[in-house]
Design a protein around this motif. Structure first.
Motif, PDB file in Angstrom:
ATOM      1  N   SER A 154      -2.431  -1.727  -4.795  1.00  0.00           N
ATOM      2  CA  SER A 154      -3.637  -2.127  -4.075  1.00  0.00           C
ATOM      3  C   SER A 154      -3.532  -3.594  -3.650  1.00  0.00           C
ATOM      4  CB  SER A 154      -4.877  -1.945  -4.962  1.00  0.00           C
ATOM      5  OG  SER A 154      -4.834  -2.863  -6.033  1.00  0.00           O
ATOM      6  N   ARG A 155      -4.369  -3.945  -2.706  1.00  0.00           N
ATOM      7  CA  ARG A 155      -4.403  -5.326  -2.212  1.00  0.00           C
ATOM      8  C   ARG A 155      -4.732  -6.290  -3.349  1.00  0.00           C
ATOM      9  NH1 ARG A 155      -5.714  -7.526   3.085  1.00  0.00           N
ATOM     10  NH2 ARG A 155      -5.734  -5.392   3.808  1.00  0.00           N
ATOM     11  N   GLU A 156      -5.712  -5.929  -4.207  1.00  0.00           N
ATOM     12  CA  GLU A 156      -6.110  -6.791  -5.321  1.00  0.00           C
ATOM     13  C   GLU A 156      -4.963  -6.964  -6.308  1.00  0.00           C
ATOM     14  OE1 GLU A 156      -7.914  -4.159  -4.299  1.00  0.00           O
ATOM     15  OE2 GLU A 156      -9.461  -5.292  -3.217  1.00  0.00           O
ATOM     16  N   ASN A 157      -4.243  -5.870  -6.592  1.00  0.00           N
ATOM     17  CA  ASN A 157      -3.105  -5.947  -7.507  1.00  0.00           C
ATOM     18  C   ASN A 157      -2.000  -6.825  -6.912  1.00  0.00           C
ATOM     19  OD1 ASN A 157      -1.194  -5.533  -9.467  1.00  0.00           O
ATOM     20  ND2 ASN A 157      -1.453  -3.314  -9.526  1.00  0.00           N
ATOM     21  N   ALA A 189       0.822  -1.205   0.000  1.00  0.00           N
ATOM     22  CA  ALA A 189       0.000   0.000   0.000  1.00  0.00           C
ATOM     23  C   ALA A 189       0.859   1.259   0.000  1.00  0.00           C
ATOM     24  CB  ALA A 189      -0.928  -0.008   1.209  1.00  0.00           C
TER      25      ALA A 189
END
Length: 171
Positions: free
Chosen positions: A119-122, A114
């Protein structure tokens, strides 16, 4: 063929004796084009009556569409009508995708990602593609322009200088 469409009162009585309503007999002969013998003798299909379950579901705050979708997914009617609908956050926790990564990576590595604008999804997608956790968390994102330049460079390496061959004037 015209005689197939006329239904005698005796035929209506035979159909009624076999559990076939006059409307169903009319539909079978005039609309569906069934042969008279079959239309008179084949009993109607048993329809799955769900009125009781739908009423129960609606009394539990479950919409009819949700109830029907649950049945399509293979739930039994009692469970579909009584199990409460999960809120958004509960559904996310139950989601298989989220469940597979839940607690798998430390909060520290997620925070590192972060802080690098990832991002967490990436981060999860990069790890799924075979990146190490460290690479996925620290490698900066690539802009669309840089990505385009890299694609052209790869094509130049593979096929020669494409800018000269594609954009030169034809004489």
């Amino acid at each position: 063929m015209g005689h197939y469409f006329y239904i005698t009162p005796e035929e209506y009585a035979i159909a009624e004796k076999n559990g076939i309503s006059s409307m169903l007999l009319d539909w079978r002969l005039r609309t569906a084009g069934w042969p008279k013998e079959r239309a008179l003798s084949e009993p109607p299909r048993k329809m799955n009556v769900r009125k009781h379950w739908i009423a129960l579901a609606e009394s539990n705050g479950i919409k009819r569409q949700t109830f029907n979708r649950r049945l399509e997914y293979g739930w039994d009617p009692e469970r579909a009508a009584t199990e409460p609908v999960a809120d958004k956050y509960t559904r996310q926790k139950l989601c298989l995708y989220a469940k597979s990564f839940q607690g798998k990576y430390s909060d520290e590595i997620i925070a590192t990602a972060a802080s690098n604008g990832i991002s967490r999804e990436n981060f999860y997608a990069r790890v799924r593609r075979g990146w190490t956790e460290e690479e996925a968390a620290t490698t900066p994102l690539i802009s669309y322009a840089d990505n385009g330049r890299r694609s052209i460079q790869k094509m130049n390496d593979r096929y020669g200088d494409i800018n000269k061959s594609v954009f030169q004037k034809r004489g």
